[in-house]
Design a protein around this motif. Structure first.
Motif, PDB file in Angstrom:
ATOM      1  N   ASP A   1       0.820  -1.211   0.000  1.00  0.00           N
ATOM      2  CA  ASP A   1       0.000   0.000   0.000  1.00  0.00           C
ATOM      3  C   ASP A   1       0.851   1.256   0.000  1.00  0.00           C
ATOM      4  OD1 ASP A   1      -2.320  -1.500   0.004  1.00  0.00           O
ATOM      5  OD2 ASP A   1      -2.470  -1.543   2.199  1.00  0.00           O
TER       6      ASP A   1
ATOM      7  N   ILE B   1       2.452   1.707  -3.480  1.00  0.00           N
ATOM      8  CA  ILE B   1       1.494   2.245  -4.456  1.00  0.00           C
ATOM      9  C   ILE B   1       1.241   3.721  -4.193  1.00  0.00           C
ATOM     10  CG2 ILE B   1      -0.903   2.126  -5.255  1.00  0.00           C
ATOM     11  CD1 ILE B   1      -0.768  -0.904  -4.755  1.00  0.00           C
TER      12      ILE B   1
ATOM     13  N   TYR C   1       3.116   0.851 -12.402  1.00  0.00           N
ATOM     14  CA  TYR C   1       3.467   0.012 -13.553  1.00  0.00           C
ATOM     15  C   TYR C   1       4.128   0.828 -14.663  1.00  0.00           C
ATOM     16  CZ  TYR C   1       0.801  -3.911 -11.606  1.00  0.00           C
ATOM     17  OH  TYR C   1       0.362  -4.934 -10.829  1.00  0.00           O
TER      18      TYR C   1
ATOM     19  N   SER D   1      -0.577   5.682  -7.836  1.00  0.00           N
ATOM     20  CA  SER D   1      -1.576   4.672  -8.167  1.00  0.00           C
ATOM     21  C   SER D   1      -0.873   3.443  -8.742  1.00  0.00           C
ATOM     22  CB  SER D   1      -2.591   5.215  -9.177  1.00  0.00           C
ATOM     23  OG  SER D   1      -1.965   5.426 -10.432  1.00  0.00           O
ATOM     24  N   VAL D   2      -1.635   2.351  -8.843  1.00  0.00           N
ATOM     25  CA  VAL D   2      -1.064   1.127  -9.424  1.00  0.00           C
ATOM     26  C   VAL D   2      -0.642   1.371 -10.873  1.00  0.00           C
ATOM     27  CG1 VAL D   2      -1.560  -1.262 -10.083  1.00  0.00           C
ATOM     28  CG2 VAL D   2      -2.427  -0.372  -7.917  1.00  0.00           C
TER      29      VAL D   2
END
Length: 358
Positions: free
Chosen positions: A37, A40, A50, A45-46
């Motif tokens: 958490d 991220i 990425y 954000s996720v």
């Protein structure tokens, strides 16, 4: 050409694989230390997490590829420090400004660089990391080049041993052979000067081919050219000067110095000429066997072109041309190209050596 592209892609994929593993390890370390958490949240954000990881992997792969294979290895091979170090500096500055645009101008409000780092601190931090990448690339390039140089020397040694074994396997006692040729020359020089000259040429060609040259079979280029001309003359004598052969030599001003300071693997030019004699149509006046030597600046170009025979081909396993290609690669690497072009009627082989190429 295709083989060269495959090699470059292989290098790129190896760097991509190594760099991906490293980044995955870093990501798992972050997650294990501060939790998923928090990780991220750090990136916003996720999706941003990425995209940042993928961007870093792609960018790092391309940068390390350029640093190692386009700058560091040429620096080690050529020693052209000023030019390449300037390219290093320009690349590092470009990467630093690119990272600034990515971190400060991409429109990501959660960027850690925007939120917590001043512009001046960012440039010092980014420039420092880029310099570290440059130093790492030099260490990797030194290791790669050392291994490649060792492999090239080992391969050259193997080829030298194979050449020596072949000479032992196929030659009759050379002293007996040359003494016999000398005897024939003495007996024919008065009664048949042309035959005597042919014997003399044959003796010189065979002596050159069987000589145990030092430095792993490398010979001065003028010596290879001289004996290549003797091979052409010998074949003309064999066929009563009826062969349609056109030899062209174009050496520009300053080319003599380049020739005298250039070495080639023994028999490489001769092999291309003999290949044309073996498979070419030597009786067509409109399509002569053409042998060209051009020297301009630091560039040497040697080509042999011929019309193919219409009669059944002589048996050939292609070892001669393969041997030429391997030996040139070991000696000149990226500074040379060996081209084979053919269609239904014509065949061309060409050696290009660029002594000034990185």
């Amino acid at each position: 050409m295709l083989e060269s592209v495959k090699k470059e892609w292989k290098k790129l994929l190896i760097i991509l694989a190594v760099y991906s593993v490293w980044w995955i390890a870093v990501l798992f370390s972050l997650i294990s230390l501060q939790g998923i958490d928090a990780t991220i949240k750090q990136f916003g954000s996720v999706l941003h997490l990425y995209s940042e990881v993928i961007h870093s992997i792609v960018k790092g792969t391309l940068v390390y590829y350029i640093l190692i294979f386009k700058l560091a290895i040429p620096l080690i091979r050529t020693g052209k420090r000023k030019k390449i170090l300037m390219q290093y500096l320009l690349l590092i500055l470009f990467i630093t400004f690119y990272e600034y645009i990515w971190d400060f101008k991409t429109g990501d409000p959660s960027s850690a660089a925007k939120a917590n780092i001043s512009l001046g601190a960012f440039f010092v931090y980014a420039l420092g990391l880029d310099l570290i990448m440059a130093v790492i690339s030099i260490f990797i390039a030194t290791w790669i080049e050392s291994n490649d140089a060792l492999k090239r020397e080992e391969e050259l040694e193997k080829q030298k041993l194979n050449a020596e074994l072949s000479a032992i396997k196929y030659q009759i006692n050379p002293h007996f052979l040359f003494n016999s040729l000398s005897f024939i020359y003495t007996k024919t020089v008065r009664t048949n000067p042309e035959a005597a000259h042919a014997v003399h040429l044959l003796s010189e060609i065979m002596s050159y081919a069987l000589e145990e040259w030092e430095d792993l079979g490398r010979v001065p280029l003028p010596l290879e050219i001289s004996h290549m001309k003797k091979v052409i003359e010998m074949n003309q004598i064999r066929f009563n000067n009826k062969l349609n052969i056109d030899y062209k030599e174009n050496i520009e001003q300053g080319g003599i110095l380049v020739l005298n300071n250039t070495y080639v693997p023994t028999l490489v030019f001769i092999t291309l000429v003999e290949n044309a004699f073996k498979h070419g149509d030597l009786n067509d006046e409109k399509n002569k066997v053409t042998v060209k030597l051009q020297v301009a600046g630091d560039n040497i170009r040697f080509s042999v072109s011929n019309k193919k025979k219409k009669s059944p081909k002589e048996p050939s396993n292609g070892i001669g041309l393969t041997n030429v290609q391997k030996r040139l690669q070991l000696m000149y690497g990226s500074k040379h190209s060996f081209i084979i072009q053919e269609d239904q009627d014509h065949y061309l082989t060409e050696i290009n050596i660029n002594l000034n190429k990185l």
